[in-house]
Design a protein around this motif. Sequence first.
Motif, PDB file in Angstrom:
ATOM      1  N   LEU A  49       0.922  -0.651  -0.188  1.00 55.41           N
ATOM      2  CA  LEU A  49       0.128  -0.211   0.158  1.00 55.41           C
ATOM      3  C   LEU A  49       0.601   1.264   0.347  1.00 55.41           C
ATOM      4  CD1 LEU A  49      -2.877   1.360  -0.109  1.00 55.41           C
ATOM      5  CD2 LEU A  49      -1.934   1.638   2.541  1.00 55.41           C
ATOM      6  N   VAL A  50       0.303   1.900  -0.937  1.00 60.33           N
ATOM      7  CA  VAL A  50       1.450   2.974  -1.503  1.00 60.33           C
ATOM      8  C   VAL A  50       0.694   4.471  -0.618  1.00 60.33           C
ATOM      9  CG1 VAL A  50       2.497   4.825  -1.780  1.00 60.33           C
ATOM     10  CG2 VAL A  50       2.586   2.386  -2.879  1.00 60.33           C
ATOM     11  N   THR A  51       0.899   5.704   0.252  1.00 61.58           N
ATOM     12  CA  THR A  51       0.148   6.436   1.019  1.00 61.58           C
ATOM     13  C   THR A  51       1.161   7.809   0.493  1.00 61.58           C
ATOM     14  OG1 THR A  51       1.265   6.592   2.919  1.00 61.58           O
ATOM     15  CG2 THR A  51      -1.317   5.097   2.123  1.00 61.58           C
ATOM     16  N   VAL A  52       0.357   9.330   0.175  1.00 57.11           N
ATOM     17  CA  VAL A  52       0.885  10.249   0.231  1.00 57.11           C
ATOM     18  C   VAL A  52       0.582  11.048   0.926  1.00 57.11           C
ATOM     19  CG1 VAL A  52      -0.207  10.797  -1.792  1.00 57.11           C
ATOM     20  CG2 VAL A  52       1.881  12.030  -1.313  1.00 57.11           C
ATOM     21  N   GLU A  53       1.289  11.689   1.392  1.00 60.98           N
ATOM     22  CA  GLU A  53       1.598  12.857   2.508  1.00 60.98           C
ATOM     23  C   GLU A  53       1.913  14.214   2.137  1.00 60.98           C
ATOM     24  OE1 GLU A  53       1.999  13.361   7.707  1.00 60.98           O
ATOM     25  OE2 GLU A  53       2.667  12.317   6.556  1.00 60.98           O
ATOM     26  N   ASP A  54       1.059  15.018   1.879  1.00 62.61           N
ATOM     27  CA  ASP A  54       1.189  16.976   1.843  1.00 62.61           C
ATOM     28  C   ASP A  54       2.144  17.299   3.461  1.00 62.61           C
ATOM     29  OD1 ASP A  54       1.162  19.392   0.365  1.00 62.61           O
ATOM     30  OD2 ASP A  54       0.956  19.980   2.391  1.00 62.61           O
ATOM     31  N   LEU A  55       3.461  17.619   3.237  1.00 65.30           N
ATOM     32  CA  LEU A  55       4.263  18.600   4.843  1.00 65.30           C
ATOM     33  C   LEU A  55       4.518  19.967   4.528  1.00 65.30           C
ATOM     34  CD1 LEU A  55       7.184  15.865   3.627  1.00 65.30           C
ATOM     35  CD2 LEU A  55       5.413  15.122   5.084  1.00 65.30           C
ATOM     36  N   GLY A  56       3.414  20.094   4.428  1.00 64.23           N
ATOM     37  CA  GLY A  56       2.881  21.660   4.929  1.00 64.23           C
ATOM     38  C   GLY A  56       3.129  22.881   3.974  1.00 64.23           C
ATOM     39  N   SER A  57       3.020  21.989   2.387  1.00 65.34           N
ATOM     40  CA  SER A  57       3.902  22.523   1.044  1.00 65.34           C
ATOM     41  C   SER A  57       3.548  24.233   1.242  1.00 65.34           C
ATOM     42  CB  SER A  57       4.022  21.889  -0.089  1.00 65.34           C
ATOM     43  OG  SER A  57       2.404  21.660  -0.481  1.00 65.34           O
ATOM     44  N   ARG A  58       3.846  24.904   0.365  1.00 68.23           N
ATOM     45  CA  ARG A  58       3.633  26.360  -0.426  1.00 68.23           C
ATOM     46  C   ARG A  58       1.892  25.648  -1.011  1.00 68.23           C
ATOM     47  NH1 ARG A  58       6.136  31.185  -2.576  1.00 68.23           N
ATOM     48  NH2 ARG A  58       4.948  32.446  -2.594  1.00 68.23           N
ATOM     49  N   ASN A  59       2.763  25.487  -2.221  1.00 68.14           N
ATOM     50  CA  ASN A  59       1.825  25.078  -3.545  1.00 68.14           C
ATOM     51  C   ASN A  59       0.205  23.956  -3.399  1.00 68.14           C
ATOM     52  OD1 ASN A  59       2.511  27.413  -4.793  1.00 68.14           O
ATOM     53  ND2 ASN A  59       3.986  26.051  -5.704  1.00 68.14           N
ATOM     54  N   GLY A  60       0.866  22.978  -2.115  1.00 70.38           N
ATOM     55  CA  GLY A  60       0.089  22.042  -1.807  1.00 70.38           C
ATOM     56  C   GLY A  60      -0.068  20.748  -2.892  1.00 70.38           C
ATOM     57  N   THR A  61      -0.454  20.252  -2.642  1.00 71.00           N
ATOM     58  CA  THR A  61      -0.438  18.595  -3.390  1.00 71.00           C
ATOM     59  C   THR A  61      -1.316  17.722  -3.734  1.00 71.00           C
ATOM     60  OG1 THR A  61       1.530  17.563  -2.117  1.00 71.00           O
ATOM     61  CG2 THR A  61       0.399  16.145  -3.037  1.00 71.00           C
ATOM     62  N   THR A  62      -1.816  17.521  -4.602  1.00 65.73           N
ATOM     63  CA  THR A  62      -3.178  16.839  -5.311  1.00 65.73           C
ATOM     64  C   THR A  62      -2.829  14.976  -5.522  1.00 65.73           C
ATOM     65  OG1 THR A  62      -3.052  17.293  -7.830  1.00 65.73           O
ATOM     66  CG2 THR A  62      -3.698  18.692  -5.731  1.00 65.73           C
ATOM     67  N   VAL A  63      -3.572  14.312  -5.641  1.00 71.01           N
ATOM     68  CA  VAL A  63      -4.275  13.169  -6.638  1.00 71.01           C
ATOM     69  C   VAL A  63      -5.646  13.811  -7.240  1.00 71.01           C
ATOM     70  CG1 VAL A  63      -4.300  10.717  -6.249  1.00 71.01           C
ATOM     71  CG2 VAL A  63      -3.424  12.561  -4.556  1.00 71.01           C
ATOM     72  N   ASP A  64      -4.944  13.413  -8.719  1.00 75.28           N
ATOM     73  CA  ASP A  64      -5.958  13.074  -9.459  1.00 75.28           C
ATOM     74  C   ASP A  64      -7.124  14.961  -9.634  1.00 75.28           C
ATOM     75  OD1 ASP A  64      -5.279  11.096 -11.124  1.00 75.28           O
ATOM     76  OD2 ASP A  64      -6.852   9.266 -10.175  1.00 75.28           O
ATOM     77  N   GLY A  65      -6.058  15.731  -9.026  1.00 74.45           N
ATOM     78  CA  GLY A  65      -6.872  17.066  -9.285  1.00 74.45           C
ATOM     79  C   GLY A  65      -7.055  17.855  -7.203  1.00 74.45           C
ATOM     80  N   ASN A  66      -7.497  16.299  -6.675  1.00 73.53           N
ATOM     81  CA  ASN A  66      -7.640  16.696  -5.406  1.00 73.53           C
ATOM     82  C   ASN A  66      -6.774  16.860  -4.054  1.00 73.53           C
ATOM     83  OD1 ASN A  66     -10.371  16.027  -6.349  1.00 73.53           O
ATOM     84  ND2 ASN A  66     -10.386  13.535  -6.307  1.00 73.53           N
ATOM     85  N   PRO A  67      -7.069  18.100  -3.116  1.00 76.06           N
ATOM     86  CA  PRO A  67      -6.042  18.486  -2.606  1.00 76.06           C
ATOM     87  C   PRO A  67      -5.799  17.125  -1.804  1.00 76.06           C
ATOM     88  CG  PRO A  67      -7.756  19.829  -2.746  1.00 76.06           C
ATOM     89  CD  PRO A  67      -8.484  18.639  -3.967  1.00 76.06           C
ATOM     90  N   VAL A  68      -4.530  16.691  -1.215  1.00 77.81           N
ATOM     91  CA  VAL A  68      -4.345  15.923  -0.501  1.00 77.81           C
ATOM     92  C   VAL A  68      -3.860  16.647   1.240  1.00 77.81           C
ATOM     93  CG1 VAL A  68      -2.252  14.397   0.505  1.00 77.81           C
ATOM     94  CG2 VAL A  68      -2.792  14.691  -1.928  1.00 77.81           C
ATOM     95  N   THR A  69      -5.184  16.659   2.073  1.00 73.89           N
ATOM     96  CA  THR A  69      -5.407  17.286   3.502  1.00 73.89           C
ATOM     97  C   THR A  69      -5.034  16.053   4.138  1.00 73.89           C
ATOM     98  OG1 THR A  69      -7.789  16.514   3.361  1.00 73.89           O
ATOM     99  CG2 THR A  69      -7.213  18.857   2.569  1.00 73.89           C
ATOM    100  N   GLU A  70      -4.342  14.847   4.161  1.00 70.38           N
ATOM    101  CA  GLU A  70      -4.512  13.725   5.585  1.00 70.38           C
ATOM    102  C   GLU A  70      -3.538  12.678   4.262  1.00 70.38           C
ATOM    103  OE1 GLU A  70      -8.596  11.108   5.499  1.00 70.38           O
ATOM    104  OE2 GLU A  70      -7.575  12.756   6.676  1.00 70.38           O
ATOM    105  N   PRO A  71      -3.052  11.520   5.292  1.00 69.81           N
ATOM    106  CA  PRO A  71      -1.948  10.484   4.485  1.00 69.81           C
ATOM    107  C   PRO A  71      -3.493   9.774   3.336  1.00 69.81           C
ATOM    108  CG  PRO A  71      -1.563  10.393   6.481  1.00 69.81           C
ATOM    109  CD  PRO A  71      -2.751  11.992   6.676  1.00 69.81           C
ATOM    110  N   THR A  72      -2.807   9.751   1.727  1.00 69.05           N
ATOM    111  CA  THR A  72      -3.972   9.411   1.774  1.00 69.05           C
ATOM    112  C   THR A  72      -3.085   8.749   0.381  1.00 69.05           C
ATOM    113  OG1 THR A  72      -5.125  11.267   1.072  1.00 69.05           O
ATOM    114  CG2 THR A  72      -5.663  10.214  -1.080  1.00 69.05           C
ATOM    115  N   GLU A  73      -3.868   7.777   0.305  1.00 69.35           N
ATOM    116  CA  GLU A  73      -3.859   5.824  -0.561  1.00 69.35           C
ATOM    117  C   GLU A  73      -3.128   6.965  -1.571  1.00 69.35           C
ATOM    118  OE1 GLU A  73      -5.124   1.026  -2.129  1.00 69.35           O
ATOM    119  OE2 GLU A  73      -6.580   3.010  -0.500  1.00 69.35           O
ATOM    120  N   PHE A  74      -2.785   5.946  -2.781  1.00 73.20           N
ATOM    121  CA  PHE A  74      -2.335   5.894  -3.825  1.00 73.20           C
ATOM    122  C   PHE A  74      -1.620   4.892  -4.352  1.00 73.20           C
ATOM    123  CE2 PHE A  74       1.640   7.661  -6.546  1.00 73.20           C
ATOM    124  CZ  PHE A  74       1.159   7.916  -7.577  1.00 73.20           C
TER     125      PHE A  74
END
Length: 337
Positions: A49-74
């Motif tokens: 299982l692979v997850t992605v987590e944003d570390l408070g980045s300035r421009n944000g992180t998205t998965v398929d255009g959806n903002p990552v606000t918590e650890p999210t499955e990838f």
Amino acid sequence: MIEVSQPNRQPLYVVIDGLLELGRECDGLLLADPEVSRRHARFSATRGLVTVEDLGSRNGTTVDGNPVTEPTEFRLGQIVRLGATDVELATAGDQDPVRMTAQEGHGGDRGTVASSTQAPSANPPAPAPDVMVRPQAPNSEARMTSIEAVARSVDSSRAGLADLQGEADTVTIVFSDIESSTEQAMRMGDQRWFDVLGVHNEIVRRNVAAFGGKEIKSQGDGFMLTFPSARKAVQACISIQQELGVLAHRSPDVAVRIRIGLHTGEAIVDDEGDLFGKHIIIAARVANLAEGGQILASGVVREIASSRGDIDFGPAQKVELKGIEDEYTVHDVVWQD
């Protein structure tokens, strides 16, 4: 395995073993994308299982255009966007991977990024992608930024704080350091880096004096400065960034980008330095949020310095400062033409 596609660069295939950070100045895979933050995102691979987590980045992180606000499955087929960089899951047969291995004994089960080794291939791609990996330090002390080091040394020794006695009731505190200074020093070599650092220090100190500020402490490439006027502090920071910008234009091979943070607070210094210590921490935390080439000011600085209308500030950004309970508002200082 993930495929990392940066603008104008060959895709990079990376096998993740444990945790992997991506950013421009992080404990992990260093990216050249200017829209990526210093510590942008963290990928985790556990039992398939692979997850992605944003570390408070300035421009944000998205998965398929959806903002990552918590650890999210990838999942396979999805696209993670970091700045202008795309990350996708890749299959083992896509390319020869760079393997990011976990170093035992550092960080326990967190898994520290220790090295990158290109797997052998009968038909390697040409040219090979540029890969830079920074190992994760075994503790927070070793990865302390210059800003944090200066703040800690001032808070413990209170060097120069006595000079603030008798000044105005408020003082503007400025922290600065050079972005990716370790990588810059390694690239340039000791003597050249020493010369560049000397030019940087001269520019900072000359502008501090010109705008009526004081150098409280310097350590490595980091400075702590104070100004009796918030407006003068911002003007000094703008002048420093502009001079370094001219230098970078003339000599791009020795260019450095600095990040600057400002905060204004009461300049009361008691026997323990407690009240002033709080404002040191706030100013240092604001500076640590800045990117190279950026001046980041607290909301208090913007309120005071914008009264004449000759300094431009960007829109308000709500941020959380490490170790500070209250939510803070910060603003970019617009200094480039």
